[in-house]
Design an enzyme around this catalytic site. Structure first.
Site, mmCIF file in Angstrom:
data_model
loop_
_atom_site.group_PDB
_atom_site.id
_atom_site.type_symbol
_atom_site.label_atom_id
_atom_site.label_comp_id
_atom_site.label_asym_id
_atom_site.label_seq_id
_atom_site.Cartn_x
_atom_site.Cartn_y
_atom_site.Cartn_z
ATOM 1 N N GLY A 35 0.764 -1.360 0.031
ATOM 2 C CA GLY A 35 0.096 0.056 0.257
ATOM 3 C C GLY A 35 0.942 1.201 -0.035
ATOM 4 O O GLY A 35 0.268 2.285 -0.564
ATOM 5 N N SER A 76 4.130 2.319 7.860
ATOM 6 C CA SER A 76 4.598 2.049 9.339
ATOM 7 C C SER A 76 5.977 2.607 9.737
ATOM 8 O O SER A 76 6.533 2.957 10.773
ATOM 9 C CB SER A 76 4.637 0.558 9.377
ATOM 10 O OG SER A 76 5.805 -0.123 8.763
ATOM 11 N N THR A 79 9.157 -1.089 7.391
ATOM 12 C CA THR A 79 9.062 -2.020 6.015
ATOM 13 C C THR A 79 10.606 -2.653 5.852
ATOM 14 O O THR A 79 11.319 -1.833 5.572
ATOM 15 C CB THR A 79 8.473 -1.633 4.741
ATOM 16 O OG1 THR A 79 7.259 -1.073 5.186
ATOM 17 C CG2 THR A 79 8.336 -2.504 3.822
ATOM 18 N N ARG A 122 -2.835 1.712 2.682
ATOM 19 C CA ARG A 122 -3.670 1.836 1.545
ATOM 20 C C ARG A 122 -4.596 2.912 1.682
ATOM 21 O O ARG A 122 -5.142 3.367 0.546
ATOM 22 C CB ARG A 122 -4.365 0.340 0.854
ATOM 23 C CG ARG A 122 -5.357 -0.248 2.079
ATOM 24 C CD ARG A 122 -5.461 -1.675 1.531
ATOM 25 N NE ARG A 122 -6.577 -2.234 2.453
ATOM 26 C CZ ARG A 122 -6.431 -2.823 3.567
ATOM 27 N NH1 ARG A 122 -5.187 -2.820 3.777
ATOM 28 N NH2 ARG A 122 -7.184 -3.410 4.251
ATOM 29 N N GLU A 196 -6.568 -7.002 -0.833
ATOM 30 C CA GLU A 196 -6.652 -6.602 0.542
ATOM 31 C C GLU A 196 -8.230 -6.180 1.091
ATOM 32 O O GLU A 196 -8.484 -6.844 2.368
ATOM 33 C CB GLU A 196 -5.625 -5.348 0.909
ATOM 34 C CG GLU A 196 -4.337 -5.866 0.329
ATOM 35 C CD GLU A 196 -3.261 -4.751 1.160
ATOM 36 O OE1 GLU A 196 -3.173 -4.510 2.054
ATOM 37 O OE2 GLU A 196 -2.692 -3.832 0.051
ATOM 38 N N HIS A 212 -1.354 -7.447 -26.827
ATOM 39 C CA HIS A 212 -0.161 -8.306 -27.534
ATOM 40 C C HIS A 212 -0.322 -9.722 -26.493
ATOM 41 O O HIS A 212 0.636 -10.329 -26.752
ATOM 42 C CB HIS A 212 1.079 -7.603 -27.360
ATOM 43 C CG HIS A 212 0.993 -6.407 -28.324
ATOM 44 N ND1 HIS A 212 1.392 -6.250 -29.425
ATOM 45 C CD2 HIS A 212 0.571 -5.204 -28.308
ATOM 46 C CE1 HIS A 212 1.340 -5.194 -30.073
ATOM 47 N NE2 HIS A 212 0.821 -4.227 -29.167
ATOM 48 N N LYS A 300 4.689 -11.724 7.798
ATOM 49 C CA LYS A 300 6.043 -10.950 8.314
ATOM 50 C C LYS A 300 6.952 -11.356 9.420
ATOM 51 O O LYS A 300 8.020 -11.228 9.627
ATOM 52 C CB LYS A 300 5.664 -9.447 8.529
ATOM 53 C CG LYS A 300 5.205 -8.611 7.451
ATOM 54 C CD LYS A 300 4.698 -7.104 7.432
ATOM 55 C CE LYS A 300 4.425 -6.537 6.535
ATOM 56 N NZ LYS A 300 3.723 -5.231 6.642
#
Length: 304
Positions: A35, A76, A79, A122, A196, A212, A300
């Site tokens: 996000g 945050s 990350t 997000r 999400e 394509h 995480k």
């Protein structure tokens, strides 16, 4: 704060007027994940005065140097990949900036813009994107005001979004989102919002690249009826023609999404908010919590 309340903050976010001071530079590198990273994707599509490179990994390109404006974006501030990339950029003497609500990134000594905490990353797209726009594009006050007005109107009336969500839910469809320049990144944003917020798989691509590759299976792919095609209307006659012809020769029905607004900034945020409400309504219909990202958080912790 409930997710429905988070949605109401976007109109004020577009008036976030913070910016960075930049020196002489010949390229921009933006690092961010999930996000937080979508802001860089959107910016890279609307800014073309200098090369823009996106980093969504631990490592940075070898060309990063002292003429690089490096922007690390992590809501945050913790990350893992973005912190690693920022440390590498600093070692290569890049001019490192950060956009964050706190965490480790805010304590690394970079030129930092602190944004409000308490939201989902997000749901903070305005806070994450506007510093980039303010620094490198410098939008007109009228464009910001137009974006604010359109977002306010969407907050009051999102029945179209609710109707589309009902069609997707009732048909148990898989959303397929097609955009075209300058809204390719917005199509991807919708895809991730379906993931999400509504907890459903979705797919995105863009014209004319999809002509394509995607064009071939569109006519005869298996389980074809399970897909729900959402296509952003384009005022570029080249893309508009491709959309019309693609729909015709593949025998699909595209649900066209009008792009409201006169300025590019207003159009971008209108489409962003449309997708936010659409996926929020789908989450409600499915009985899932749009704020829940527990699996991502579990992952995480497992890899930390």
């Amino acid at each position: 704060m409930q997710f429905s309340e988070e949605l109401l903050t976007l109109k004020d976010q577009v008036r976030f007027d913070k910016s960075f001071k930049v020196g002489k530079y010949d390229k921009i590198v933006i690092a961010g994940m999930g996000g937080s990273g979508i802001a860089g994707r959107i910016f890279s599509e609307i800014y073309d005065e200098k090369p823009v490179f996106l980093v969504d990994d631990y490592d940075i390109p070898s060309f990063v140097d002292d003429k690089t404006e490096f922007i690390a974006i992590s809501y945050s501030g913790n990350t893992e990949e973005t912190i690693s990339a920022s440390e590498e950029a600093a070692k290569k003497h890049a001019n490192v900036h950060a956009i964050t609500s706190g965490g480790s990134l805010s304590k690394m000594g970079f030129d930092t813009i602190i944004i409000p905490s308490g939201l989902q990353p997000r749901s903070s797209i305005g806070y994450l994107l506007m510093p980039l726009v303010n620094t490198f594009i410098k939008p007109k006050i009228g464009d910001v005001d137009e974006a604010y007005r359109l977002l306010s109107e969407t907050d009051k009336d999102n029945e179209e979004e609710k109707s589309i969500a009902s069609e997707i839910y009732n048909g148990e469809h898989i959303p397929v989102i097609y955009g075209s320049r300058p809204f390719r990144a917005i199509a991807y944003r919708w895809k991730t919002q379906f993931n999400e917020n509504a907890k459903v798989l979705a797919y995105s691509n863009y014209f004319s690249e999809l002509n394509h590759n995607d064009t071939m299976p569109l006519k005869d792919t298996y389980r074809k009826d399970e897909f729900y095609f959402l296509v952003f209307r384009s005022d570029d006659s080249r893309f508009s023609k491709r959309i019309t012809v693609t729909e015709k020769i593949t025998g699909n029905s595209f649900r066209m999404v009008d792009v409201r607004g006169s300025s590019l900034l207003a159009k971008l945020f209108y489409l962003i908010h449309f997708g936010d409400y659409l996926t929020y309504h789908l989450a409600e219909l499915r009985g899932v919590d749009p704020q829940d990202v527990s699996l991502i958080e579990k992952l995480k912790k497992e890899i930390a």
